[in-house]
Scaffold this motif. Structure first.
Motif, PDB file in Angstrom:
ATOM      1  N   GLN A 183      32.340  -3.272  67.320  1.00  0.00           N
ATOM      2  CA  GLN A 183      33.219  -3.904  66.295  1.00  0.00           C
ATOM      3  C   GLN A 183      33.211  -5.520  66.920  1.00  0.00           C
ATOM      4  OE1 GLN A 183      37.360  -2.407  65.062  1.00  0.00           O
ATOM      5  NE2 GLN A 183      38.031  -3.955  66.446  1.00  0.00           N
ATOM      6  N   ASP A 184      33.026  -5.378  68.205  1.00  0.00           N
ATOM      7  CA  ASP A 184      33.048  -6.942  68.605  1.00  0.00           C
ATOM      8  C   ASP A 184      31.704  -7.821  68.336  1.00  0.00           C
ATOM      9  OD1 ASP A 184      35.467  -6.979  69.933  1.00  0.00           O
ATOM     10  OD2 ASP A 184      34.390  -6.373  71.987  1.00  0.00           O
ATOM     11  N   MET A 185      30.707  -6.859  68.205  1.00  0.00           N
ATOM     12  CA  MET A 185      29.284  -7.478  67.589  1.00  0.00           C
ATOM     13  C   MET A 185      29.320  -7.712  66.129  1.00  0.00           C
ATOM     14  SD  MET A 185      26.540  -5.227  69.661  1.00  0.00           S
ATOM     15  CE  MET A 185      27.138  -3.645  69.735  1.00  0.00           C
ATOM     16  N   ILE A 186      30.192  -6.993  65.474  1.00  0.00           N
ATOM     17  CA  ILE A 186      30.240  -7.362  63.973  1.00  0.00           C
ATOM     18  C   ILE A 186      30.857  -8.618  63.691  1.00  0.00           C
ATOM     19  CG2 ILE A 186      31.193  -6.447  61.927  1.00  0.00           C
ATOM     20  CD1 ILE A 186      30.737  -3.691  62.850  1.00  0.00           C
ATOM     21  N   GLU A 187      32.151  -8.588  64.628  1.00  0.00           N
ATOM     22  CA  GLU A 187      32.753  -9.945  64.426  1.00  0.00           C
ATOM     23  C   GLU A 187      31.980 -11.073  64.808  1.00  0.00           C
ATOM     24  OE1 GLU A 187      37.511 -11.285  65.338  1.00  0.00           O
ATOM     25  OE2 GLU A 187      36.588  -9.782  66.390  1.00  0.00           O
ATOM     26  N   ILE A 188      31.409 -11.240  66.047  1.00  0.00           N
ATOM     27  CA  ILE A 188      30.594 -12.122  66.415  1.00  0.00           C
ATOM     28  C   ILE A 188      29.632 -12.655  65.249  1.00  0.00           C
ATOM     29  CG2 ILE A 188      28.828 -12.828  67.848  1.00  0.00           C
ATOM     30  CD1 ILE A 188      30.333 -11.320  70.290  1.00  0.00           C
ATOM     31  N   HIS A 189      29.051 -11.566  64.550  1.00  0.00           N
ATOM     32  CA  HIS A 189      28.095 -12.084  63.453  1.00  0.00           C
ATOM     33  C   HIS A 189      28.624 -12.915  62.418  1.00  0.00           C
ATOM     34  CE1 HIS A 189      24.506 -11.634  61.120  1.00  0.00           C
ATOM     35  NE2 HIS A 189      25.642 -11.448  60.030  1.00  0.00           N
ATOM     36  N   PHE A 190      29.645 -12.347  62.080  1.00  0.00           N
ATOM     37  CA  PHE A 190      30.188 -12.858  60.853  1.00  0.00           C
ATOM     38  C   PHE A 190      31.170 -14.056  61.286  1.00  0.00           C
ATOM     39  CE2 PHE A 190      29.204  -8.752  59.199  1.00  0.00           C
ATOM     40  CZ  PHE A 190      28.706  -9.082  57.841  1.00  0.00           C
ATOM     41  N   GLN A 191      31.267 -14.348  62.586  1.00  0.00           N
ATOM     42  CA  GLN A 191      32.194 -15.588  62.759  1.00  0.00           C
ATOM     43  C   GLN A 191      31.274 -16.682  62.695  1.00  0.00           C
ATOM     44  OE1 GLN A 191      34.264 -14.946  66.519  1.00  0.00           O
ATOM     45  NE2 GLN A 191      36.159 -14.798  65.390  1.00  0.00           N
ATOM     46  N   LYS A 192      29.931 -16.448  62.805  1.00  0.00           N
ATOM     47  CA  LYS A 192      28.893 -17.778  62.929  1.00  0.00           C
ATOM     48  C   LYS A 192      28.525 -18.242  61.710  1.00  0.00           C
ATOM     49  CE  LYS A 192      26.431 -15.876  66.999  1.00  0.00           C
ATOM     50  NZ  LYS A 192      25.166 -15.347  67.460  1.00  0.00           N
ATOM     51  N   PRO A 193      28.803 -19.575  61.503  1.00  0.00           N
ATOM     52  CA  PRO A 193      28.487 -20.449  60.016  1.00  0.00           C
ATOM     53  C   PRO A 193      27.237 -20.250  59.699  1.00  0.00           C
ATOM     54  CG  PRO A 193      29.944 -21.665  61.624  1.00  0.00           C
ATOM     55  CD  PRO A 193      29.296 -20.612  62.544  1.00  0.00           C
ATOM     56  N   SER A 194      26.245 -20.175  60.874  1.00  0.00           N
ATOM     57  CA  SER A 194      24.614 -19.830  60.432  1.00  0.00           C
ATOM     58  C   SER A 194      24.347 -18.598  59.764  1.00  0.00           C
ATOM     59  CB  SER A 194      23.790 -19.990  61.856  1.00  0.00           C
ATOM     60  OG  SER A 194      24.305 -18.812  62.516  1.00  0.00           O
ATOM     61  N   ASN A 195      25.371 -17.593  59.709  1.00  0.00           N
ATOM     62  CA  ASN A 195      25.205 -16.471  58.937  1.00  0.00           C
ATOM     63  C   ASN A 195      25.913 -16.384  57.769  1.00  0.00           C
ATOM     64  OD1 ASN A 195      23.474 -15.071  61.161  1.00  0.00           O
ATOM     65  ND2 ASN A 195      25.049 -14.633  62.293  1.00  0.00           N
ATOM     66  N   GLY A 196      26.676 -17.651  57.407  1.00  0.00           N
ATOM     67  CA  GLY A 196      27.599 -17.793  56.243  1.00  0.00           C
ATOM     68  C   GLY A 196      29.009 -17.168  56.641  1.00  0.00           C
ATOM     69  N   GLY A 197      29.369 -17.049  57.952  1.00  0.00           N
ATOM     70  CA  GLY A 197      30.629 -16.678  58.397  1.00  0.00           C
ATOM     71  C   GLY A 197      31.565 -17.667  58.525  1.00  0.00           C
ATOM     72  N   GLY A 198      32.654 -16.978  59.104  1.00  0.00           N
ATOM     73  CA  GLY A 198      33.744 -18.070  59.597  1.00  0.00           C
ATOM     74  C   GLY A 198      34.799 -17.573  60.302  1.00  0.00           C
ATOM     75  N   GLU A 199      36.013 -18.186  60.845  1.00  0.00           N
ATOM     76  CA  GLU A 199      37.024 -17.659  61.371  1.00  0.00           C
ATOM     77  C   GLU A 199      37.736 -16.396  60.734  1.00  0.00           C
ATOM     78  OE1 GLU A 199      38.075 -18.465  64.528  1.00  0.00           O
ATOM     79  OE2 GLU A 199      36.280 -19.524  64.571  1.00  0.00           O
ATOM     80  N   THR A 200      37.655 -15.342  61.773  1.00  0.00           N
ATOM     81  CA  THR A 200      38.154 -13.973  61.190  1.00  0.00           C
ATOM     82  C   THR A 200      39.531 -14.001  61.722  1.00  0.00           C
ATOM     83  OG1 THR A 200      37.338 -12.895  63.015  1.00  0.00           O
ATOM     84  CG2 THR A 200      35.959 -12.818  61.317  1.00  0.00           C
ATOM     85  N   GLU A 201      40.382 -13.164  60.890  1.00  0.00           N
ATOM     86  CA  GLU A 201      41.896 -13.074  61.416  1.00  0.00           C
ATOM     87  C   GLU A 201      42.143 -11.586  61.916  1.00  0.00           C
ATOM     88  OE1 GLU A 201      44.351 -13.151  57.897  1.00  0.00           O
ATOM     89  OE2 GLU A 201      44.352 -15.581  57.873  1.00  0.00           O
ATOM     90  N   ARG A 202      41.339 -10.740  61.238  1.00  0.00           N
ATOM     91  CA  ARG A 202      41.219  -9.074  61.925  1.00  0.00           C
ATOM     92  C   ARG A 202      40.054  -8.630  61.478  1.00  0.00           C
ATOM     93  NH1 ARG A 202      45.248  -9.416  58.114  1.00  0.00           N
ATOM     94  NH2 ARG A 202      46.778 -10.233  59.388  1.00  0.00           N
ATOM     95  N   ILE A 203      39.813  -7.332  62.046  1.00  0.00           N
ATOM     96  CA  ILE A 203      38.675  -6.383  61.880  1.00  0.00           C
ATOM     97  C   ILE A 203      39.139  -5.062  62.233  1.00  0.00           C
ATOM     98  CG2 ILE A 203      37.693  -7.199  64.072  1.00  0.00           C
ATOM     99  CD1 ILE A 203      34.627  -6.536  62.715  1.00  0.00           C
ATOM    100  N   LYS A 204      38.419  -4.222  61.451  1.00  0.00           N
ATOM    101  CA  LYS A 204      38.633  -2.770  61.813  1.00  0.00           C
ATOM    102  C   LYS A 204      37.251  -1.955  61.449  1.00  0.00           C
ATOM    103  CE  LYS A 204      40.460   1.079  63.114  1.00  0.00           C
ATOM    104  NZ  LYS A 204      40.478   1.353  64.610  1.00  0.00           N
ATOM    105  N   TYR A 205      36.562  -1.525  62.340  1.00  0.00           N
ATOM    106  CA  TYR A 205      35.478  -0.624  62.264  1.00  0.00           C
ATOM    107  C   TYR A 205      35.809   0.888  62.714  1.00  0.00           C
ATOM    108  CZ  TYR A 205      30.916   1.372  63.692  1.00  0.00           C
ATOM    109  OH  TYR A 205      29.857   2.099  64.137  1.00  0.00           O
ATOM    110  N   VAL A 206      35.028   1.778  61.959  1.00  0.00           N
ATOM    111  CA  VAL A 206      35.110   3.220  62.047  1.00  0.00           C
ATOM    112  C   VAL A 206      33.817   4.059  62.236  1.00  0.00           C
ATOM    113  CG1 VAL A 206      35.870   5.246  61.018  1.00  0.00           C
ATOM    114  CG2 VAL A 206      37.441   3.310  60.855  1.00  0.00           C
ATOM    115  N   SER A 207      33.501   4.451  63.422  1.00  0.00           N
ATOM    116  CA  SER A 207      32.330   4.915  63.503  1.00  0.00           C
ATOM    117  C   SER A 207      32.242   6.414  63.329  1.00  0.00           C
ATOM    118  CB  SER A 207      31.867   4.781  65.096  1.00  0.00           C
ATOM    119  OG  SER A 207      32.722   5.285  65.836  1.00  0.00           O
ATOM    120  N   LYS A 208      33.251   6.930  63.336  1.00  0.00           N
ATOM    121  CA  LYS A 208      33.468   8.593  63.145  1.00  0.00           C
ATOM    122  C   LYS A 208      34.550   8.833  62.373  1.00  0.00           C
ATOM    123  CE  LYS A 208      30.774   9.897  67.284  1.00  0.00           C
ATOM    124  NZ  LYS A 208      30.648  10.568  68.504  1.00  0.00           N
TER     125      LYS A 208
END
Length: 217
Positions: A183-208
């Protein structure tokens, strides 16, 4: 505040951004390549749409003239006699009764009754009384009593919603890392402007499995 549930399935994630323009830009890009634990995975970004919901106001009115009585004992006498005994019992002031009775509805099958008093506010004496004595055939039964209530719905509305600040990620590849690390790795990716992202408010990831998340309208 209306809370709307959403089912988040396995290998999916929800991201909510501070700026809806970021979310809309990522949706237009469609696919993104993530680096997760030295592995790359292509994920699909889709708009986040809530299912159909219902919103309404629930109004409960407590009657000042009616009480519900349950567990009326089975007696080997006609129903009319049972009604008369209930009326006499709930009329008597020495038992803490409500006063003159206007009507008694008795249902032998369910062993319940509805007592309607003549005077408004007559049921106030039963507000703190959960069991009331019922004297019949030389015995005393403790009958559960409760105020009669009228429940009705107002302002019933059906709705569905789209969160313009939230995106849904699908097809996230499973890794050996724990759910929080991914979840942290996903959030870091999408926070980077170089990836088209920006500041996030919240995130929820489900692996199983799957989980339910709630959104407030």
């Amino acid at each position: 505040t209306t809370k709307i549930p959403f089912k988040l399935n396995q290998n999916q994630a929800l991201l909510t951004f501070e700026d809806e323009e970021v979310a809309q830009r990522l949706i237009k890009m469609g696919k993104h390549t993530l680096n997760l634990d030295r592995k790359t995975t292509d994920v699909k970004v889709t708009p986040f749409t809530l299912g159909m919901g219902v919103k309404f106001e629930l109004h409960v009115t407590i009657s000042g003239k009616k009480i519900n009585v349950s567990e009326v004992p089975e007696l080997s006498i006609p129903d009319d006699w049972v009604r008369d005994k209930l009326e006499l019992n709930f009329y008597k002031s020495e038992h803490g009764g409500g006063g003159e009775v206007e009507n008694v509805k008795y249902d032998k099958k369910s062993r319940t009754a509805v007592i309607t008093f003549l005077r408004p506010g007559a049921t106030d004496g039963f507000a703190r009384c959960t069991k009331y004595p019922f004297y019949v055939n030389g015995r005393c039964y403790r009958l559960p009593v409760s105020p009669s209530t009228d429940v009705h719905l107002e302002k019933l509305q059906l709705f569905s919603g789209i969160s313009k600040k939230t995106i849904l990620l699908k097809g996230i590849t499973e890794t050996e890392d724990d759910e929080e690390s991914v979840q942290d790795m996903i959030e870091i990716h999408f926070q980077k402007p170089s990836n088209g992202g920006g500041e996030t408010e919240r995130i929820k990831y489900v692996s199983k499995g799957a989980t339910w998340v709630c959104f407030e309208e």
